[in-house]
Design an enzyme around this catalytic site. Structure first.
Site, PDB file in Angstrom:
ATOM      1  N   TYR A   1      -7.945  23.794  12.517  1.00 10.20           N
ATOM      2  CA  TYR A   1      -8.424  25.254  12.262  1.00 10.20           C
ATOM      3  C   TYR A   1     -10.016  25.207  12.447  1.00 10.20           C
ATOM      4  O   TYR A   1     -10.460  26.119  12.954  1.00 10.20           O
ATOM      5  CB  TYR A   1      -7.968  25.677  10.732  1.00 10.20           C
ATOM      6  N   GLY A   2     -10.657  24.452  11.835  1.00 13.29           N
ATOM      7  CA  GLY A   2     -12.351  24.514  11.701  1.00 13.29           C
ATOM      8  C   GLY A   2     -12.649  24.341  13.252  1.00 13.29           C
ATOM      9  O   GLY A   2     -13.554  25.061  13.543  1.00 13.29           O
TER      10      GLY A   2
END
Length: 292
Positions: free
Chosen positions: A196-197
C-alpha cells in the site's frame, strides 16, 4: 467531470455532489457492473446514479488496458461522431476535471500466521510454505499497484488529451484540473503495509512530476489530496468500536473532499500550485460529527 473509481464510497460522494447537487455533467468510470442483472436500460441506471455516462473498466487488465478503455469511453462521450483514428487533439478536449478516487488497502501477509495456517492444514502438506508466502506477499503488492497506482497513471494520460486547455503558464483562466487521492501515511515508511505504501508513494511521485509538465503543456493544474483515513463504513469497521482508537479523530469525510475539489473547479485561483501534495487535517469525533 470524469471520476475514476466512481463506485467506491468517495467516488459515489463525488458523483452525487457534482452530478445531483451541482448539476454538472459527470462521467463515471469503474470496474463495477452497474446493471449486473441486465433488467433495466443502461442509460436509466447511469442517470439514476447522477452520471451522464459510465465507462466500464477491465478488472484485471494492465495499466495500458485501463488507459485505452478510459480513452475510448471519454472520446466516445465527448465526440460520438469522431473516428477512433482521428488524432485531432484539440477537437477532443472537453473535460473540466479528472478526479482519481480509486483506491484500496491491504496489509502485509503475516508470515508467522500464514506459515502455521498452511502447516496445520493436512490438505496443504505438500505445499512449499516459503514459496507460497512469497507468492501471496507479492500478489498483495501487485494488487495495491493495480488499485492505487494504475488508475492515477491512466487518469494522467487521459488528462493530457482531454482536459480543457486554458493556455500554458497555469493562469487563472478556465483550465483543467487533475486530482488524485493519495495518503499522508505514505509520506513516511509504512511497515506492515509495504504494498500500500509503495503504491501510494508512486502515485505521489507521479503527481509531483506530472503536474508541472501538464501545466506547461496546456495550463491545467494537478493536485494530490492526502488524507490519513477516509470516514467510510469499511474503515470504521476495522477500528475499535468502543471509541478508544485515536484514528477516529483523524478520519476525513468524503463530502469535505468533494466540497474542496468543487471550489477548485469553480475558482481556479484557489487551487494549490500544480504538483502539490495537500495533507488533510481532520477534526472528527467517533459519532461522525466534526469536519476537515
Amino acid at each position: 467531470i470524469l471520476i475514476i473509481g466512481s463506485q467506491g464510497q468517495l467516488g459515489k460522494t463525488l458523483v452525487s455532489h457534482f452530478g445531483n447537487q451541482m448539476n454538472w455533467n459527470v462521467i463515471g468510470a469503474d470496474v463495477v457492473d452497474l446493471n449486473p442483472e441486465n433488467n433495466e436500460d443502461d442509460d436509466i441506471v447511469v442517470q439514476s446514479k447522477g452520471m451522464k455516462e459510465y465507462i466500464s473498466l477491465p478488472q484485471d487488465g494492465s495499466v495500458a488496458d485501463l488507459s485505452v478503455a478510459l480513452y475510448r469511453g471519454v472520446s466516445n462521450y465527448l465526440s460520438p461522431n469522431k473516428s477512433a483514428n482521428n488524432n485531432n487533439k484539440s477537437a477532443a478536449r472537453g473535460l473540466d476535471a479528472i478526479i482519481c478516487a480509486s483506491g484500496g488497502w491491504m496489509g502485509d501477509i503475516d508470515k508467522f500466521n500464514f506459515q502455521h495456517a498452511i502447516q496445520d492444514n493436512e490438505l496443504l502438506e505438500d505445499i512449499d510454505v516459503e514459496e507460497e508466502y512469497i507468492r501471496e506477499s507479492t500478489l498483495v503488492c501487485e494488487h495495491m499497484m493495480k488499485v492505487n497506482y494504475y488508475p492515477v497513471v491512466a487518469g494522467g494520460m487521459i488528462g493530457q488529451h482531454f482536459l480543457h486547455n486554458g493556455g500554458g503558464g497555469g493562469g487563472n483562466s478556465n483550465n483543467g484540473l487533475f486530482v488524485i487521492i493519495g495518503a499522508s501515511a505514505a509520506l513516511s515508511p509504512t511497515p506492515g503495509m509495504l504494498g500500500y505504501g509503495a503504491a501510494k508513494s508512486a502515485s505521489h511521485h507521479f503527481l509531483q512530476s506530472y503536474g508541472p509538465s501538464l501545466t506547461e503543456e496546456n495550463g491545467s493544474t494537478s493536485v494530490g489530496i492526502l488524507p490519513l483515513m477516509l470516514d467510510t463504513p469499511a474503515n470504521r469497521a476495522m477500528m475499535d468500536g468502543n471509541g478508544n482508537d485515536d484514528r477516529y479523530s483523524k478520519m476525513v469525510k468524503p463530502i469535505h473532499i468533494a466540497n474542496e475539489i468543487g471550489e477548485w473547479i469553480k475558482h481556479p485561483h484557489l487551487r494549490p500550485h500544480s504538483g502539490s501534495l495537500v495533507k488533510v487535517i481532520a477534526k472528527s469525533r467517533m459519532d461522525g460529527s466534526g469536519g476537515a
